[in-house]
Design a protein around this motif. Structure first.
Motif, PDB file in Angstrom:
ATOM      1  N   ILE A 163      40.030 100.940  50.096  1.00  0.00           N
ATOM      2  CA  ILE A 163      40.255 100.705  48.661  1.00  0.00           C
ATOM      3  C   ILE A 163      40.811  99.304  48.442  1.00  0.00           C
ATOM      4  O   ILE A 163      40.339  98.560  47.583  1.00  0.00           O
ATOM      5  CB  ILE A 163      41.214 101.775  48.089  1.00  0.00           C
ATOM      6  CG1 ILE A 163      40.570 103.160  48.166  1.00  0.00           C
ATOM      7  CG2 ILE A 163      41.612 101.433  46.654  1.00  0.00           C
ATOM      8  CD1 ILE A 163      41.543 104.309  47.949  1.00  0.00           C
ATOM      9  N   ALA A 164      41.822  98.947  49.236  1.00  0.00           N
ATOM     10  CA  ALA A 164      42.449  97.628  49.094  1.00  0.00           C
ATOM     11  C   ALA A 164      41.435  96.517  49.325  1.00  0.00           C
ATOM     12  O   ALA A 164      41.366  95.552  48.549  1.00  0.00           O
ATOM     13  CB  ALA A 164      43.621  97.491  50.072  1.00  0.00           C
ATOM     14  N   ALA A 165      40.629  96.642  50.380  1.00  0.00           N
ATOM     15  CA  ALA A 165      39.659  95.598  50.692  1.00  0.00           C
ATOM     16  C   ALA A 165      38.607  95.475  49.589  1.00  0.00           C
ATOM     17  O   ALA A 165      38.220  94.359  49.213  1.00  0.00           O
ATOM     18  CB  ALA A 165      38.998  95.877  52.041  1.00  0.00           C
ATOM     19  N   THR A 166      38.173  96.594  49.053  1.00  0.00           N
ATOM     20  CA  THR A 166      37.185  96.564  47.974  1.00  0.00           C
ATOM     21  C   THR A 166      37.747  95.842  46.751  1.00  0.00           C
ATOM     22  O   THR A 166      37.109  94.939  46.195  1.00  0.00           O
ATOM     23  CB  THR A 166      36.761  97.999  47.593  1.00  0.00           C
ATOM     24  OG1 THR A 166      36.209  98.637  48.739  1.00  0.00           O
ATOM     25  CG2 THR A 166      35.749  97.991  46.456  1.00  0.00           C
ATOM     26  N   LEU A 167      38.936  96.238  46.330  1.00  0.00           N
ATOM     27  CA  LEU A 167      39.548  95.614  45.156  1.00  0.00           C
ATOM     28  C   LEU A 167      39.847  94.140  45.408  1.00  0.00           C
ATOM     29  O   LEU A 167      39.699  93.297  44.509  1.00  0.00           O
ATOM     30  CB  LEU A 167      40.825  96.362  44.767  1.00  0.00           C
ATOM     31  CG  LEU A 167      40.646  97.829  44.373  1.00  0.00           C
ATOM     32  CD1 LEU A 167      41.983  98.445  43.994  1.00  0.00           C
ATOM     33  CD2 LEU A 167      39.647  97.986  43.250  1.00  0.00           C
ATOM     34  N   TRP A 168      40.270  93.838  46.618  1.00  0.00           N
ATOM     35  CA  TRP A 168      40.594  92.471  47.014  1.00  0.00           C
ATOM     36  C   TRP A 168      39.356  91.592  46.933  1.00  0.00           C
ATOM     37  O   TRP A 168      39.399  90.490  46.400  1.00  0.00           O
ATOM     38  CB  TRP A 168      41.143  92.522  48.421  1.00  0.00           C
ATOM     39  CG  TRP A 168      42.088  91.465  48.851  1.00  0.00           C
ATOM     40  CD1 TRP A 168      42.765  90.562  48.085  1.00  0.00           C
ATOM     41  CD2 TRP A 168      42.485  91.222  50.199  1.00  0.00           C
ATOM     42  NE1 TRP A 168      43.553  89.775  48.877  1.00  0.00           N
ATOM     43  CE2 TRP A 168      43.394  90.155  50.181  1.00  0.00           C
ATOM     44  CE3 TRP A 168      42.154  91.803  51.420  1.00  0.00           C
ATOM     45  CZ2 TRP A 168      43.992  89.650  51.334  1.00  0.00           C
ATOM     46  CZ3 TRP A 168      42.753  91.303  52.559  1.00  0.00           C
ATOM     47  CH2 TRP A 168      43.662  90.243  52.526  1.00  0.00           C
ATOM     48  N   LEU A 169      38.240  92.084  47.470  1.00  0.00           N
ATOM     49  CA  LEU A 169      36.985  91.325  47.426  1.00  0.00           C
ATOM     50  C   LEU A 169      36.521  91.092  45.986  1.00  0.00           C
ATOM     51  O   LEU A 169      36.101  89.984  45.632  1.00  0.00           O
ATOM     52  CB  LEU A 169      35.895  92.064  48.210  1.00  0.00           C
ATOM     53  CG  LEU A 169      35.991  91.977  49.727  1.00  0.00           C
ATOM     54  CD1 LEU A 169      35.041  92.973  50.377  1.00  0.00           C
ATOM     55  CD2 LEU A 169      35.704  90.563  50.197  1.00  0.00           C
ATOM     56  N   ILE A 170      36.612  92.122  45.168  1.00  0.00           N
ATOM     57  CA  ILE A 170      36.200  91.976  43.774  1.00  0.00           C
ATOM     58  C   ILE A 170      37.109  90.994  43.048  1.00  0.00           C
ATOM     59  O   ILE A 170      36.642  90.122  42.307  1.00  0.00           O
ATOM     60  CB  ILE A 170      36.179  93.348  43.057  1.00  0.00           C
ATOM     61  CG1 ILE A 170      35.107  94.250  43.685  1.00  0.00           C
ATOM     62  CG2 ILE A 170      35.921  93.175  41.558  1.00  0.00           C
ATOM     63  CD1 ILE A 170      35.204  95.705  43.246  1.00  0.00           C
TER      64      ILE A 170
END
Length: 186
Positions: A163-170
Motif C-alpha cells: 500500500i505504501a509503495a503504491t501511494l508513494w509511487l502515485i
C-alpha cells in the motif's frame, strides 16, 4: 534497541508522524520565522523545484525497481532500493520545506480553468497521498529495521508495504505533473 523498537512500532510511528507533519505544516503555513533560516542565493532557491523534479523521477524508478526486486525474491536489493527511496524522499522534503519556508508556495500562472479543473485536483491528490504515506513509510521502515529478514514476512510489512509503495509511487508521479504544470507548461 531492536526489541524496544519492535515492541513499540505503532507508538513510534505515531510519534514520528506527528513530528514530521508538524514540521511540514509549520513550513507550509509560514509558522517558521523567515529570519530564523539562513537564506541561500536566489539561484539556489530557483533550482530547488528542478532538483526536486529530478529526485522525484529517480525515486519513481528506484521504488518501482525495489518493488520488482522483492517480487523476484531479491530481499537485499529490495532493502537497498527502498532505503534509497527513503533518502530521496527526505532530500525532496528537505529541499521543498526549505524553499517554501522562505518563499511560500509557488503561484500557478496558467489559465483559471486549468487551475481549477486540473492543477488543484492533481495537487490535492498529490498532497493527500504524500501525507498518507508518512505514517505508512515509518511503519514499514520500523518493522524492517526491528525484525530479522526471515521474520519480516510474518509481520504487516508486506501488506502495508504494498500500500505504501503504491501511494508513494502515485504521489511522486503526481508531483512531477505538478512541477510540469508550474515550471514547464505555464
Amino acid at each position: 534497541m531492536e526489541s524496544t523498537v519492535r515492541n513499540n512500532v505503532p507508538a513510534l510511528t505515531a510519534l514520528l508522524t506527528v513530528i514530521s507533519l508538524a514540521l511540514v505544516f509549520a513550513a507550509v503555513l509560514g509558522i517558521v520565522p523567515k529570519g530564523s533560516i539562513p537564506r541561500a542565493p536566489d539561484s539556489v532557491l530557483g533550482a530547488i523545484p528542478h532538483v526536486n523534479a529530478v529526485i522525484s523521477i529517480i525515486a519513481v524508478g528506484v521504488i518501482g525497481t525495489a518493488w520488482r526486486d522483492i517480487r523476484r525474491g531479491n530481499v537485499a536489493r529490495h532493502r537497498a532500493g527502498m532505503l534509497t527511496g527513503v533518502v530521496l524522499f527526505v532530500a525532496f522534503l528537505g529541499f521543498y520545506l526549505y524553499r517554501v519556508s522562505l518563499e511560500g508556495p509557488t503561484e500557478f500562472a496558467g489559465p483559471e480553468t486549468v487551475y481549477q479543473f486540473l492543477y488543484l485536483p492533481v495537487l490535492a491528490i498529490h498532497m493527500l497521498l504524500a501525507i498518507a504515506c508518512i505514517p505508512l513509510l515509518y511503519y514499514v521502515l520500523l518493522l524492517a529495521i526491528s525484525y530479522p529478514i526471515n521474520e519480516l514476512s510474518g509481520t504487516n510489512h508486506p501488506r502495508v508495504g504494498r500500500i505504501a509503495a503504491t501511494l508513494w509511487l502515485i504521489s511522486f508521479s503526481l508531483g512531477v505533473v505538478v512541477y510540469t504544470l508550474l515550471y514547464v507548461v505555464y
